[in-house]
Write an enzyme that holds these catalytic residues in place. Structure first.
Site, PDB file in Angstrom:
ATOM      1  N   SER A   1       0.848  -1.182   0.000  1.00 29.66           N
ATOM      2  CA  SER A   1       0.000   0.000   0.000  1.00 29.66           C
ATOM      3  C   SER A   1       0.888   1.238   0.000  1.00 29.66           C
ATOM      4  O   SER A   1       2.118   1.122  -0.013  1.00 29.66           O
ATOM      5  CB  SER A   1      -0.883   0.013   1.247  1.00 29.66           C
ATOM      6  OG  SER A   1      -0.086   0.332   2.373  1.00 29.66           O
ATOM      7  N   LYS A   2       0.238   2.369   0.046  1.00 30.60           N
ATOM      8  CA  LYS A   2       0.983   3.637   0.015  1.00 30.60           C
ATOM      9  C   LYS A   2       1.987   3.738   1.159  1.00 30.60           C
ATOM     10  O   LYS A   2       2.974   4.451   1.059  1.00 30.60           O
ATOM     11  CB  LYS A   2       0.006   4.809   0.097  1.00 30.60           C
ATOM     12  CG  LYS A   2      -0.696   5.053  -1.217  1.00 30.60           C
ATOM     13  CD  LYS A   2      -1.312   6.434  -1.256  1.00 30.60           C
ATOM     14  CE  LYS A   2      -2.231   6.570  -2.461  1.00 30.60           C
ATOM     15  NZ  LYS A   2      -3.612   6.818  -2.126  1.00 30.60           N
ATOM     16  N   ARG A   3       1.687   3.038   2.243  1.00 26.19           N
ATOM     17  CA  ARG A   3       2.622   3.064   3.371  1.00 26.19           C
ATOM     18  C   ARG A   3       4.016   2.604   2.963  1.00 26.19           C
ATOM     19  O   ARG A   3       5.009   2.960   3.580  1.00 26.19           O
ATOM     20  CB  ARG A   3       2.124   2.132   4.492  1.00 26.19           C
ATOM     21  CG  ARG A   3       1.087   2.728   5.405  1.00 26.19           C
ATOM     22  CD  ARG A   3       0.810   1.804   6.567  1.00 26.19           C
ATOM     23  NE  ARG A   3       0.471   0.447   6.117  1.00 26.19           N
ATOM     24  CZ  ARG A   3       1.258  -0.597   6.247  1.00 26.19           C
ATOM     25  NH1 ARG A   3       2.433  -0.485   6.818  1.00 26.19           N
ATOM     26  NH2 ARG A   3       0.875  -1.779   5.808  1.00 26.19           N
ATOM     27  N   HIS A   4       4.077   1.779   1.936  1.00 27.98           N
ATOM     28  CA  HIS A   4       5.363   1.253   1.489  1.00 27.98           C
ATOM     29  C   HIS A   4       6.072   2.193   0.513  1.00 27.98           C
ATOM     30  O   HIS A   4       7.083   1.835  -0.062  1.00 27.98           O
ATOM     31  CB  HIS A   4       5.167  -0.113   0.824  1.00 27.98           C
ATOM     32  CG  HIS A   4       4.651  -1.169   1.749  1.00 27.98           C
ATOM     33  ND1 HIS A   4       3.320  -1.505   1.825  1.00 27.98           N
ATOM     34  CD2 HIS A   4       5.282  -1.942   2.664  1.00 27.98           C
ATOM     35  CE1 HIS A   4       3.163  -2.455   2.729  1.00 27.98           C
ATOM     36  NE2 HIS A   4       4.330  -2.730   3.253  1.00 27.98           N
ATOM     37  N   GLY A   5       5.511   3.361   0.300  1.00 27.76           N
ATOM     38  CA  GLY A   5       6.108   4.282  -0.671  1.00 27.76           C
ATOM     39  C   GLY A   5       5.254   4.308  -1.926  1.00 27.76           C
ATOM     40  O   GLY A   5       4.150   3.786  -1.940  1.00 27.76           O
TER      41      GLY A   5
END
Ligand code: GLU
Length: 476
Positions: free
Chosen positions: A251-255
């Protein structure tokens, strides 16, 4: 004939997961001499936007995914945008009404919520109780007289286990009691995804439905609808989910996860294509650097792993560096790199860009690295960021002076001249290594590391080299 489709909802940027789905559909179609359809699933009117559709198409084209029929192309089964297929859906809703496969449900959201809570409290899977399943005509009239709105629900055959063979997951068995009678038409009259997707896939003669694993639980519902309408059920292949390196869902949390972001960072489409294909699939040989053609040739859907794929950002960067370094010819690379030079305010002509790239390409992982790598070729008023001591020391100053004197009267200076001249200075001043090269490096770039100096000097040429040295000699 193999016919597959990629069916994105235009509600945001094309992200890695969807891009991979598109890619595998494309690769599968090509491998089998089949056709790929691009269908836009814009039934969510609120979240769907034409801009997103345009961007999806643009990103897919950039990636190298090509389709045979679709929104922008037309084709035998047009229209390919769900919002334009309302009349078709109506016809099939009518069929399901006639055959008694769907029924009106008058339950209010509050009543359903009540049921849901009760089920959860009793540790039962929350599903519709079937309350409106067998209403009499009388009861229906009464509810409608109360002004109640209704949805249409599919009458699920009680207790049946739906079994199908997934080309990746193997045999999948799901008991319909896990979901119960599901909604087909909402109270505003709009049909739901599970219904329209079946109508579209059937009418568009889709033979293989290849999509993300998150849709696995929808498949039994869709199979029930295929059966109810006497449509042939296609083959299914559900792609493994993609995880980040911490093993949680990507997800966006991973960049950055949108294809657009990778593109803007300076990933090459070939590397992206290659990297995405490795998310769940692996070639037989160890070599993972494969062109689109090679992947298409070797690809077999059965070889996709039935295990989550982990997205390794560092590996994609590495792949990209291989493409920058070895796979593109210099002109092709130059054309793609020019927008990046400009973005960083580095202006020159085509030939100059090309010369710079020839020197720095080996040190680039993404084209955004041009910012740091190409800066000594473009910026004249740099400040001395590090290594001031090298240009302030007596020997340092002397090295710079000699270097200046030795090139002043030359016609020009190339990499060999540079080597010759520095050798001379080494002999004359008895300095070597750091003490010889650092003063020149810091004087010409303002930094203590970076590009090969002989190549830098050759590319920027004599005049710029002299100017830079003069400026520094005036400061120290
Ligand atoms: N519009 C759906 C999605 O974007 C497609 C689902 C499918 O391929 O059936 O997830």
């Amino acid at each position: 004939m193999v016919r597959v489709r990629f069916a994105p909802s235009p509600t945001g940027y094309l992200h890695l997961g969807n891009a991979r789905t598109a890619l595998f559909n494309y690769i599968f179609a090509k491998h089998n001499n089949g056709k790929l359809v691009l269908r836009i699933e814009d039934t969510d009117r609120e979240r769907s936007k034409k801009e997103y559709e345009d961007m999806l198409i643009d990103d897919l084209k950039w990636l190298g995914v090509e389709w045979d029929e679709g929104v922008d192309k037309g084709g035998e089964f047009a229209p390919y945008r769900q919002s334009e297929r309302t009349e078709i859906y109506k016809e099939y809703i009518e069929k399901l009404k006639q055959s008694g496969h769907i029924y009106k449900c008058y339950c209010t959201p509050e009543e359903l919520e009540e049921e849901r809570k009760k089920a959860l409290a009793e540790k039962r899977p929350p599903r519709y109780s079937g309350k409106c399943r067998n209403l009499t005509e009388e009861e229906r009239k009464k509810l409608e007289a109360e002004g109640r709105s209704y949805v249409w629900r599919f009458r699920v055959p009680d207790g049946e286990t739906i079994i199908f063979e997934d080309l990746i997951k193997g045999i999948v068995e799901i008991n319909v009691n896990e979901f119960g009678d599901f909604v087909i038409v909402r109270s505003d009259g709009s049909p739901v995804y599970n219904f329209v997707v079946v109508i579209d896939d059937a009418l568009m003669k889709i033979t293989h439905v290849i999509r993300g694993e998150d849709h696995l639980s929808n498949t039994p519902k869709q199979i029930l609808i295929y059966r109810a309408l006497n449509f042939e059920v296609p083959k299914f292949a559900h792609l493994p989910i993609i995880l980040g390196e911490d093993k949680s869902k990507l997800s966006k949390r991973h960049g950055a996860v949108s294809v657009r972001a990778f593109r803007d960072e300076g990933y090459l489409s070939e590397a992206m294509f290659n990297g995405l294909a490795l998310l769940g699939w692996h070639p037989k040989e160890d070599n993972e650097v494969l062109s689109k053609e090679e992947i298409i040739k070797e690809f077999k859907i059965e070889d996709i792993h039935n295990a989550p794929a982990v997205f390794d950002r560092a590996k994609l960067r590495w792949l990209n560096s291989v493409y920058i370094r070895e796979k593109l010819d210099l002109d092709d690379l130059t054309k793609r790199a020019i927008p990046f030079f400009k973005k960083f305010g580095y202006f020159g002509d085509y030939e100059y860009y090309k010369k710079v790239l020839d020197v720095i390409r080996d040190s680039l992982e993404v084209l955004n690295d041009i910012k740091d790598r190409a800066y000594p070729f473009f910026i004249e008023d740099y400040s001395i960021e590090e290594g001031l001591e090298f240009i302030q020391s007596e020997t340092g100053k002397e090295v710079i002076k000699r270097f200046y004197e030795k090139i002043k009267d030359r016609e020009n200076i190339d990499r060999n001249d540079f080597k010759k001249i520095t050798k001379e200075i080494q002999k004359e001043l008895k300095v070597k290594g750091k003490n010889l090269f650092m003063p020149i490096r810091v004087a010409l770039t303002g930094k203590t590391s970076g590009v090969d100096l002989s190549l830098l000097v050759e590319v920027i040429g004599k005049e710029k080299t002299l100017k830079r040295l003069e400026r520094i000699l005036n400061i120290v």
